[in-house]
Design a protein around this motif. Structure first.
Motif, PDB file in Angstrom:
ATOM      1  N   ASN A   1       0.872  -1.176   0.000  1.00 41.31           N
ATOM      2  CA  ASN A   1       0.000   0.000   0.000  1.00 41.31           C
ATOM      3  C   ASN A   1       0.911   1.228   0.000  1.00 41.31           C
ATOM      4  N   PRO A   2       0.878   2.078  -1.012  1.00 40.78           N
ATOM      5  CA  PRO A   2      -0.216   2.312  -1.970  1.00 40.78           C
ATOM      6  C   PRO A   2      -0.019   1.739  -3.377  1.00 40.78           C
ATOM      7  N   THR A   3       1.050   0.966  -3.621  1.00 39.97           N
ATOM      8  CA  THR A   3       1.355   0.589  -5.005  1.00 39.97           C
ATOM      9  C   THR A   3       0.552  -0.604  -5.512  1.00 39.97           C
ATOM     10  N   ALA A   4      -0.030  -1.406  -4.610  1.00 40.39           N
ATOM     11  CA  ALA A   4      -0.956  -2.513  -4.914  1.00 40.39           C
ATOM     12  C   ALA A   4      -0.289  -3.801  -5.374  1.00 40.39           C
ATOM     13  N   ASN A   5       1.025  -3.773  -5.643  1.00 33.62           N
ATOM     14  CA  ASN A   5       1.687  -4.985  -6.145  1.00 33.62           C
ATOM     15  C   ASN A   5       2.201  -5.859  -5.006  1.00 33.62           C
TER      16      ASN A   5
ATOM     17  N   PHE B   1      -0.890   0.625 -12.561  1.00 33.31           N
ATOM     18  CA  PHE B   1       0.103  -0.323 -12.065  1.00 33.31           C
ATOM     19  C   PHE B   1      -0.551  -1.658 -11.724  1.00 33.31           C
ATOM     20  N   PRO B   2       0.168  -2.773 -11.869  1.00 34.78           N
ATOM     21  CA  PRO B   2      -0.408  -4.095 -11.560  1.00 34.78           C
ATOM     22  C   PRO B   2      -0.898  -4.169 -10.118  1.00 34.78           C
TER      23      PRO B   2
ATOM     24  N   PHE C   1      -7.524  -2.428  -4.539  1.00 35.36           N
ATOM     25  CA  PHE C   1      -7.409  -1.053  -5.027  1.00 35.36           C
ATOM     26  C   PHE C   1      -6.404  -1.034  -6.162  1.00 35.36           C
ATOM     27  N   ILE C   2      -6.404   0.060  -6.896  1.00 36.32           N
ATOM     28  CA  ILE C   2      -5.430   0.220  -7.974  1.00 36.32           C
ATOM     29  C   ILE C   2      -4.752   1.578  -7.854  1.00 36.32           C
ATOM     30  N   LEU C   3      -3.508   1.639  -8.297  1.00 34.22           N
ATOM     31  CA  LEU C   3      -2.774   2.899  -8.345  1.00 34.22           C
ATOM     32  C   LEU C   3      -2.757   3.352  -9.796  1.00 34.22           C
ATOM     33  N   VAL C   4      -3.261   4.560 -10.021  1.00 36.56           N
ATOM     34  CA  VAL C   4      -3.446   5.063 -11.387  1.00 36.56           C
ATOM     35  C   VAL C   4      -2.656   6.356 -11.567  1.00 36.56           C
TER      36      VAL C   4
ATOM     37  N   GLY D   1       1.819  12.054  -9.430  1.00 36.16           N
ATOM     38  CA  GLY D   1       0.718  12.104 -10.394  1.00 36.16           C
ATOM     39  C   GLY D   1      -0.290  10.989 -10.265  1.00 36.16           C
ATOM     40  N   SER D   2      -0.239  10.256  -9.154  1.00 39.55           N
ATOM     41  CA  SER D   2      -1.081   9.054  -9.041  1.00 39.55           C
ATOM     42  C   SER D   2      -2.217   9.186  -8.027  1.00 39.55           C
ATOM     43  N   LEU D   3      -3.321   8.527  -8.355  1.00 42.94           N
ATOM     44  CA  LEU D   3      -4.472   8.396  -7.461  1.00 42.94           C
ATOM     45  C   LEU D   3      -4.603   6.931  -7.048  1.00 42.94           C
ATOM     46  N   ARG D   4      -4.929   6.716  -5.784  1.00 41.95           N
ATOM     47  CA  ARG D   4      -5.217   5.358  -5.323  1.00 41.95           C
ATOM     48  C   ARG D   4      -6.729   5.198  -5.268  1.00 41.95           C
ATOM     49  N   ILE D   5      -7.239   4.217  -6.002  1.00 40.41           N
ATOM     50  CA  ILE D   5      -8.685   4.047  -6.141  1.00 40.41           C
ATOM     51  C   ILE D   5      -9.100   2.669  -5.624  1.00 40.41           C
ATOM     52  N   THR D   6      -9.941   2.651  -4.600  1.00 45.23           N
ATOM     53  CA  THR D   6     -10.481   1.395  -4.086  1.00 45.23           C
ATOM     54  C   THR D   6     -11.488   0.825  -5.078  1.00 45.23           C
TER      55      THR D   6
END
Length: 350
Positions: free
Chosen positions: A155-159, A287-288, A293-296, A326-331
């Motif tokens: 968290n926050p990269t999701a991988n 990102f994978p 959640f995803i990091l966008v 420049g990234s948003l973390r989206i559940t």
């Protein structure tokens, strides 16, 4: 040098005599309880909570043991994973002397808890692909390094973090390696719980807040050797998990089929969300993800965040976090919530 838990412990913890509560001294059932100065008449609500809860939450641990395949003696339950994190600092790190290693970007409570306990943090940033920099971690370790925190899925990269890299650290570090698996239920990787017998310096953190949907109850889990769990129990407050949380957790833990169904649906919705977002002009990279959640990476994280807030949609702006610019973390939400998000993002792009 071989791992020795006693060498890691603070002197005051070695000699600590834990508080002995009334419920520690008597275990079992009785008809009259006059030992704990409780209100003998009951509670002014429908469910009576006038008695103190089981200080070691045995019924809940027994059910978790059945699900996870780990003996109850290897399980600690805390007021969220944050309590387990704090205990690790208080039991093993001497304020102003010892240090810990974190691998940012990562979960922020490791640093907060270190600062509260006056323990220095050595930050070894992840590589650009969000994997461990093993050479730099090895270089950062000194004789006062007590803990290494690795969040996987991160968290926050999701991988997920490469398993071989984590095992290399476990095999070569004489302090505790703490693997935070809050999002493991959504991951393709298997849990490190199965490795507890292999590595005596391993602590695995999990939670009932994510896949189990019990964030409001605040129940975190730590899995470790019996010796480490005994230290957790020595340091924790006497009744750290309240009776209501224990009862509701037990109820939830008997609904594993529902949880598994939600996990499958979340993963399905995650892939659908990734596919749809990838076609938007404001999305630079997704990102994978092995999490819920995803990091966008976007063209305008702050602008998009504020635009969504105005429409009652809240995501997390991570654009100021190292390596997440420049990234948003989206559940991943429900199908309806995800659709609302997509429509809003399309209108922003238009």
């Amino acid at each position: 040098m071989e791992f020795n838990l006693n060498n890691l412990l603070r002197e005051n913890i070695k000699n600590l005599v834990p508080y002995s509560s009334a419920r520690d001294e008597f275990k079992g059932e009785a008809s009259v309880y006059l030992d704990a100065n409780e209100n003998s008449y009951g509670s002014p609500i429908a469910t009576p909570f006038n008695r103190y809860p089981d200080p070691l939450q045995f019924a809940v641990k027994k059910r978790i043991s059945e699900i996870k395949g780990v003996p109850p003696r290897n399980i600690f339950l805390g007021n969220g994973s944050d309590e387990a994190i704090d205990i690790l600092f208080r039991a093993f790190c001497r304020p102003g002397i010892d240090n810990v290693i974190t691998v940012p970007p990562t979960y922020g409570m490791y640093e907060v808890s270190a600062n509260i306990n006056d323990v220095a943090i050595k930050k070894v940033p992840l590589l650009p692909d969000y994997q461990l920099n093993l050479d730099e971690i090895a270089a950062a370790i000194d004789e006062n390094t007590k803990l290494i925190f690795i969040c996987s899925p991160n968290n926050p990269t999701a991988n997920s973090i490469n398993r071989d890299d984590i095992e290399a650290i476990l095999a070569n570090f004489n302090g505790l390696v703490v693997i935070d698996e809050a999002y493991i239920n959504y991951s393709r990787q298997k849990t490190f719980i199965q490795e507890l017998t292999e590595y005596s310096n391993l602590v695995v953190l999990q939670t009932l807040s994510k896949a189990w949907g019990l964030a409001g109850l605040r129940i975190g889990m730590a899995f470790a050797s019996e010796e480490i769990i005994e230290i957790f129990n020595r340091v924790k407050p006497p009744y750290n998990i309240n009776q209501a949380s224990q009862q509701l957790a037990l109820e939830a833990l008997n609904n594993i089929d529902q949880v598994n169904a939600w996990i499958k649906e979340t993963i399905y919705e995650r892939e659908k969300l990734v596919s749809t977002l990838a076609s938007l002009p404001t999305v630079v990279k997704i990102f994978p993800s092995d999490a819920n959640f995803i990091l966008v990476k976007t063209t305008d994280a702050k602008g998009i965040y504020n635009y969504l807030v105005e429409r009652g949609i809240i995501v997390r702006d991570r654009s100021k976090v190292e390596l997440c610019e420049g990234s948003l973390r989206i559940t991943v939400g429900t199908p309806t919530e995800n659709e609302k998000l997509i429509e809003a993002l399309k209108s922003f792009a238009g």
